[in-house]
Design an enzyme around this catalytic site. Structure first.
Site: not given
Ligand code: GLP
Length: 243
Positions: A136, A143
């Protein structure tokens, strides 16, 4: 960003190991930023061979790891602490006191994070940071999010990351939900960065990293702002690039 596309995982790993070796030969007390995950294992193996051939001496090298799971102690086989010793540190002449890995079982996680950041600062920041990349686009455990943390912090793992990392654990319920991670700023203050990626599952993240567009939804895109980054990937990870 310079991009090196190697034929396979071994060539990617060797190129990365050569860069680390040359850095240490140039500065014996290099401050090295290190990553975990499957990607850098080949690089660590080459560095161990180089050490055995006496081409590189780790006795003055100082290391800072990117991250550690919250709740896993150093003797837990899934901790990044355990990973680093069993894959690398046990086989080279690095001094224990020169190794820094966040303590995921600290009673005061906030203090652990600020102390870790302060320590990196005290050493004058990292000379060479090795990075992997999440599918990702995460780096360390930074993140995708609206806001990215700049300093070492407690990070909540995304569902994608929990799924991707469950292969190391007995069941998905055993994957920790939180980790201590260097922040984007801690990484970006490194003098030089090398990012490694191997395999088709990383091709999308690599294409996005090299898109010349910056978004917090793909944290690795921030690397475009850094003046000294090498992206070292194998053919599979380069699959979506127009070369
Ligand atoms: C993990 C780590 C990252 C690593 C990434 C890729 O979650 N926090 O530092 O770069 O995922 O891991 P792998 O190399 O196993 O694909």
């Amino acid at each position: 960003m310079r991009v090196f596309i190697e034929n396979d995982y071994e060539k990617m790993s060797l190129r990365a190991a050569e860069i680390v070796k040359q850095q240490i030969q140039k500065k014996h007390n290099t401050i090295l930023g290190l990553a975990t995950g499957s990607t850098p294992i080949g690089m660590y193996n080459y560095l161990i061979s180089m050490y055995q051939r006496q081409e590189v001496d780790f006795s003055d090298v100082v290391t800072f790891n990117l991250d550690e799971y919250v709740g896993l102690s150093r003797d837990n086989k899934n901790s990044y602490n355990y990973f680093m010793y069993s894959k690398f540190f046990n086989y080279i002449n690095i001094k224990k006191e020169n190794i820094h890995i966040p303590n995921g079982v600290s009673k005061d996680l906030e203090k652990e994070c600020s102390d870790y950041e302060y320590n990196i600062e005290k050493f004058g920041y990292i000379d060479l940071q090795v990075l992997g990349i999440g599918e990702n686009g995460h780096i360390g455990f930074n993140e995708p999010a609206e806001l990215l943390e700049t300093r070492t912090h407690v990070a909540k793992l995304s569902e994608d990351t929990i799924k991707a990392n469950k292969r190391f654990f007995e069941s998905i319920d055993d994957v920790p939900l939180y980790a201590i991670s260097m922040g984007i700023g801690s990484i970006m203050k490194s003098k030089r960065i090398i990012l490694l990626a191997s395999g088709e599952n990383k091709a999308k993240a690599i294409k996005e990293t090299l898109s010349n567009k910056l978004t917090t939804k793909i944290p690795a895109t921030v690397l475009a702002l850094h003046p000294n980054v090498d992206i070292i990937i194998d053919k599979d990870a380069a699959k979506l690039l127009n070369t």
